[in-house]
Enzyme design. Structure first.
Site, PDB file in Angstrom:
ATOM      1  N   SER A  31      25.535  82.826  -8.240  1.00 12.59           N
ATOM      2  CA  SER A  31      25.327  81.743  -7.269  1.00 12.59           C
ATOM      3  C   SER A  31      26.633  81.020  -6.960  1.00 12.59           C
ATOM      4  CB  SER A  31      24.301  80.724  -7.812  1.00 12.59           C
ATOM      5  OG  SER A  31      24.706  80.260  -9.079  1.00 12.59           O
ATOM      6  N   ASN A 118      20.376  74.033 -17.820  1.00  9.77           N
ATOM      7  CA  ASN A 118      19.181  73.552 -17.114  1.00  9.77           C
ATOM      8  C   ASN A 118      19.276  72.059 -16.783  1.00  9.77           C
ATOM      9  OD1 ASN A 118      18.417  76.127 -17.534  1.00  9.77           O
ATOM     10  ND2 ASN A 118      16.769  75.677 -19.007  1.00  9.77           N
ATOM     11  N   THR A 163       2.759  59.440  29.270  1.00 17.20           N
ATOM     12  CA  THR A 163       1.856  60.040  28.282  1.00 17.20           C
ATOM     13  C   THR A 163       1.489  61.383  28.894  1.00 17.20           C
ATOM     14  OG1 THR A 163      -0.131  59.109  29.281  1.00 17.20           O
ATOM     15  CG2 THR A 163       0.897  57.790  27.574  1.00 17.20           C
ATOM     16  N   HIS A 164       1.329  62.388  28.068  1.00 20.70           N
ATOM     17  CA  HIS A 164       1.048  63.760  28.563  1.00 20.70           C
ATOM     18  C   HIS A 164       2.120  64.225  29.557  1.00 20.70           C
ATOM     19  CE1 HIS A 164      -3.089  63.035  27.001  1.00 20.70           C
ATOM     20  NE2 HIS A 164      -2.890  61.838  27.505  1.00 20.70           N
ATOM     21  N   SER A 285      27.635  78.428  32.978  1.00 18.92           N
ATOM     22  CA  SER A 285      27.040  79.749  32.850  1.00 18.92           C
ATOM     23  C   SER A 285      28.100  80.780  33.219  1.00 18.92           C
ATOM     24  CB  SER A 285      25.846  79.847  33.787  1.00 18.92           C
ATOM     25  OG  SER A 285      25.632  81.189  34.157  1.00 18.92           O
ATOM     26  N   LYS A 291      26.080  76.006  37.432  1.00 21.54           N
ATOM     27  CA  LYS A 291      25.295  75.452  36.334  1.00 21.54           C
ATOM     28  C   LYS A 291      26.072  74.580  35.364  1.00 21.54           C
ATOM     29  CE  LYS A 291      21.730  76.760  34.895  1.00 21.54           C
ATOM     30  NZ  LYS A 291      20.995  77.596  33.947  1.00 21.54           N
ATOM     31  N   ASN A 293      24.874  73.258  31.677  1.00 21.34           N
ATOM     32  CA  ASN A 293      23.747  73.362  30.743  1.00 21.34           C
ATOM     33  C   ASN A 293      23.838  72.346  29.602  1.00 21.34           C
ATOM     34  OD1 ASN A 293      22.758  75.580  32.204  1.00 21.34           O
ATOM     35  ND2 ASN A 293      24.062  76.990  31.041  1.00 21.34           N
ATOM     36  N   GLU A 298      19.977  71.310  23.309  1.00 24.44           N
ATOM     37  CA  GLU A 298      19.204  72.543  23.094  1.00 24.44           C
ATOM     38  C   GLU A 298      19.445  73.099  21.692  1.00 24.44           C
ATOM     39  OE1 GLU A 298      18.797  75.098  27.030  1.00 24.44           O
ATOM     40  OE2 GLU A 298      20.825  74.345  26.808  1.00 24.44           O
ATOM     41  N   LYS A 333      19.250  75.885  -3.964  1.00 21.19           N
ATOM     42  CA  LYS A 333      20.483  75.293  -3.421  1.00 21.19           C
ATOM     43  C   LYS A 333      20.743  75.620  -1.946  1.00 21.19           C
ATOM     44  CE  LYS A 333      21.730  75.456  -7.435  1.00 21.19           C
ATOM     45  NZ  LYS A 333      20.583  75.549  -8.363  1.00 21.19           N
TER      46      LYS A 333
END
Ligand code: ARG
Length: 468
Positions: A31, A118, A163-164, A285, A291, A293, A298, A333
């Site tokens: 490790s 440990n 809302t929605h 792009s 474009k 972006n 994102e 880890k």
């Protein structure tokens, strides 16, 4: 055929082994390529442990001095990049201990008295996470500060609340900003709470049953900044609740960042055109020259997948484990480290992006002028005039249908037209049908009325130590 070492004796645990470890096994179980990150904590823990052993007469003063000096020299080498980490020594604990023994001889071999890997790994991991709680809490504050500044800057500007994802009611832009201030505030509290719970020292629990040597766990805990020691050695040796709790706090942060990112992606689209994300945070792009972006939001949204995945890994990791330590736990880890890296990077870049964010206030305000956004206000107006709310709801619904038919907004109707739906409507109705009237009437605690939002911005500024 895998390569075999002649004897296991060069391992720190090699005494009972006649044959060396298979190279494939060394590669599979090592490790060090990720837990080397814990070196600082491993060394600090060893120094505190050695000091206590000396106070208890298990080491003499000379041995202690050699150990402390040796560990400092190793730390410097690691920091300078000249320390050679060896895969065959498995992990950070054995790499450092072996280097110490090579450097100072028999005194180094006494360091591991009354200790096991440990309790050592639990110690290193807790100390690391304790620092990460503080670091991430500070990064959360950077993001929260950005929201307070935006809240102050856009006080008095309106936008639709959704809302929605349908225009619902007009709100202050500042109110929307302070919603995130609250969310990230809860995240900070959660982290600090997690820190409190994890800040008990595991050292001295040894393998899992404690030790017969006359140690002083409290002394070590105190010297390493812990609030105390854990109560049960068996619990301690197999406990990874703190890692799960930490990762779940981070998951919540990343989810909040992801929701914010989604809004930024939507708002920066041509369809919304609510915000301009600075060129510095966007890319073009390779094929479509026009474009720009919103890659950063994102990517942050995308990265929530790996954080959630890490939480799932950890939860699944401990699910079927009998007490106490099992080697499975070494798998704890990487998900945690990846979470730390992902959440920290996402928070710092988001803070920077927010500092450079511009709202198109005209477009946002324009968006509040359509979609019958003050319809609820008309219903409340009727309620004040003693119309039962359910009936008022119907009246407004019919008025909206009428507008749809006519192709206009509620505030464009005449009083006479409105009176067809309810005789109690009078001229003063236009005050509540206006966006300003609607927003500023919402002065209930936590509401979007100007007075309330001004107070909220002021409180947030106080909390963040921002003076006007
Ligand atoms: N590298 C191990 C881990 O991360 C340290 C503890 C090893 N203990 C053991 N008994 N093999 O969990």
């Amino acid at each position: 055929m895998s390569e075999q070492k002649k004897s296991g004796s060069e391992k720190l645990w090699g005494g009972r082994f006649a044959e060396g470890t298979a190279a494939s096994v060394e590669a599979f179980s090592a490790s060090i390529h990720y837990d080397s990150r814990l070196y600082k904590y491993d060394i600090a823990g060893s120094k505190a442990h050695a000091t206590m052993l000396a106070d208890r007469g298990i080491l003499n003063a000379e041995e202690l001095a050699l150990i402390v000096e040796g560990l400092s020299a190793i730390e410097q080498e690691i920091e300078a990049g000249s320390f050679e980490f060896k895969r065959e020594l498995e992990d950070i604990h054995m790499n450092i201990e072996k280097a110490l023994v090579d450097r100072i001889g028999p005194a180094g071999a006494k360091l591991h008295s009354a200790r096991s890997r440990n309790d050592q790994i639990a110690l290193d991991f807790k100390m690391y996470l304790r620092d990460q709680c503080d670091i991430i809490a500070a990064l959360l504050d950077d993001v929260r500060r950005s929201f307070v500044l935006l809240g102050r800057k856009y006080l008095g500007n309106f936008m639709p609340g959704y809302t929605h994802l349908q225009r619902a009611q007009p709100v202050q832009i500042s109110h929307h900003m302070l919603a995130y201030f609250e969310m990230f505030g809860r995240d900070k509290e959660r982290l600090l709470d997690c820190r409190k719970r994890l800040n008990l020292s595991p050292l001295g629990c040894a393998a899992m049953a404690g030790t017969g040597l006359p140690i002083d766990r409290e002394q070590v805990a105190e010297s390493l900044g812990f609030d105390g020691v854990t109560a049960n050695s068996m619990d301690t040796s197999g406990d990874r609740d703190f890692a799960i709790e930490f990762t779940s706090c981070c998951t919540m942060i990343q989810l909040h960042l992801s929701r914010l990112s989604e809004e930024l992606v939507l708002w920066s689209s041509q369809e919304f055109s609510f915000v301009d994300i600075s060129d510095k945070f966007c890319t073009g792009s390779s094929i479509m020259p026009q474009k720009k972006n919103p890659d950063i939001p994102e990517l942050i949204r995308g990265k929530s997948g790996r954080v959630v995945g890490s939480l799932m890994s950890l939860i699944t990791l401990v699910k079927g484990l009998p007490l106490t330590y099992n080697r499975d736990l070494q798998e704890d880890k990487e998900p945690v480290f990846d979470t730390v890296d992902t959440v920290s990077a996402s928070l710092s870049i988001m803070a920077e992006l927010l500092e450079n964010l511009q709202f198109n206030t005209k477009v946002m305000e324009e968006a509040t002028r359509t979609g019958f956004i003050t319809a609820t206000d008309l219903a409340d107006y009727l309620v004040v005039k003693d119309v039962p709310f359910r009936e008022a709801h119907g009246i407004v619904g019919r008025s909206v249908a009428y507008c749809l038919d006519k192709g206009c907004e509620l505030y464009e109707l005449t009083v006479e037209e409105l009176q067809q739906f309810s005789p109690v409507i009078e001229k003063d109705v236009f005050e509540v049908l206006s966006v300003e009237g609607s927003v500023n009437s919402r002065i209930s605690t936590g509401g979007t009325g100007l007075k309330r939002v001004e107070e909220a911005v002021l409180n947030a500024e106080k909390q963040m130590g921002i003076s006007k």
